[in-house]
Scaffold this motif. Structure first.
Motif: not given
Ligand code: PGA
Length: 245
Positions: A136-140, A182-186, A188-194, A219-220
């Protein structure tokens, strides 16, 4: 973060359904959260008229990557803005599956939406078998990285995590599963956008109802919801929205 609750009407809604927007205005009043209704193309202009001067914004469910051209049957982002839309859902799994939209196509559409001044609600999510395989995390992550174009920021993009197996099925991931993605998306977004990655709203979507909305919103890293079936009736949708308060 100010929560955002978006309703995706999919291919439902006739002129008579505009009464639901009127009702929603009455039920939500001065909301402390953002509300978006995405009706089919045919209702966008009228829906925007009805929603004028209210807390309800109108969005679309797709747009073409180009501004205009010989594309029979398609609708451009500029046309959506002209009709009164402020948001557009892009990369929904029903578009990815039934219209064979790849991440690259989604990214091009997001750029088109941004150029026209729309906020893109970019959908990502794994299938049941991908989750079963522990991917799931890999695909998302793969979808997210390839669907978010250069120029995207917290002011023109919202992410919606929608596990495909949860859409329209009544099956909802556990809160722990939602928080994990959601925390893994967060991250990735921080890696990408700072730092700006912290301000991008991440919605959960898939079988959200008034009865489970409060738990999901608690949820967090859940900053709102993308709601399908339960957004069609104002009373039910308002029940979900009030859980965001
Ligand atoms: P659902 O759909 O709420 O009916 O599960 C969600 C969506 O497809 O955006």
């Amino acid at each position: 973060m100010r929560k955002l609750v978006a309703g995706n009407w999919k291919m439902y809604g006739l002129a008579s359904s505009l009464a639901e927007i009127e009702a929603l205005k009455g039920l939500t009043g001065e909301a402390a959260y953002d509300i978006v209704v995405c009706p089919p193309f045919t209702l966008i202009e009228k829906a925007a008229e009805r929603a004028k001067d209210s807390t309800v914004a109108i969005g679309a469910q797709d747009c073409h990557p180009q501004i205009s051209g010989a594309h029979t049957g398609d609708v451009s982002a500029e046309m959506l803005v002209d009709a009164g839309a402020r948001f557009v859902i892009l990369g929904h799994s029903e578009r990815r599956v039934f219209h064979h939209e790849t991440d690259a196509v989604v990214a091009t559409k997001v750029t088109a939406a941004h150029t026209a001044g729309l906020t893109a609600i970019i959908c990502v999510g794994e299938t049941r078998s991908e989750r079963g395989d522990g991917k799931a995390i890999e695909v998302v992550g793969g979808q997210l990285r390839a669907s978010v174009p250069a120029g995207a920021s917290s002011s023109n993009m919202v992410i919606a995590y929608e596990p495909v197996w949860s859409i329209g099925t009544g099956l909802v991931p556990t809160i722990e599963q939602i928080e994990e993605i959601h925390s893994s998306i967060r991250q990735m977004l921080e890696e990408r956008l700072g730092e700006d990655g912290r301000n991008v709203r991440i919605l959960y979507g898939g079988s959200v109802k008034a009865s489970n909305a409060a738990d999901i919103f608690g949820a967090a890293n859940v900053d709102g919801a993308l709601v399908g079936g339960a957004s069609l009736k104002a009373t039910e949708f308002a029940g979900i929205i009030s859980a965001a308060a």
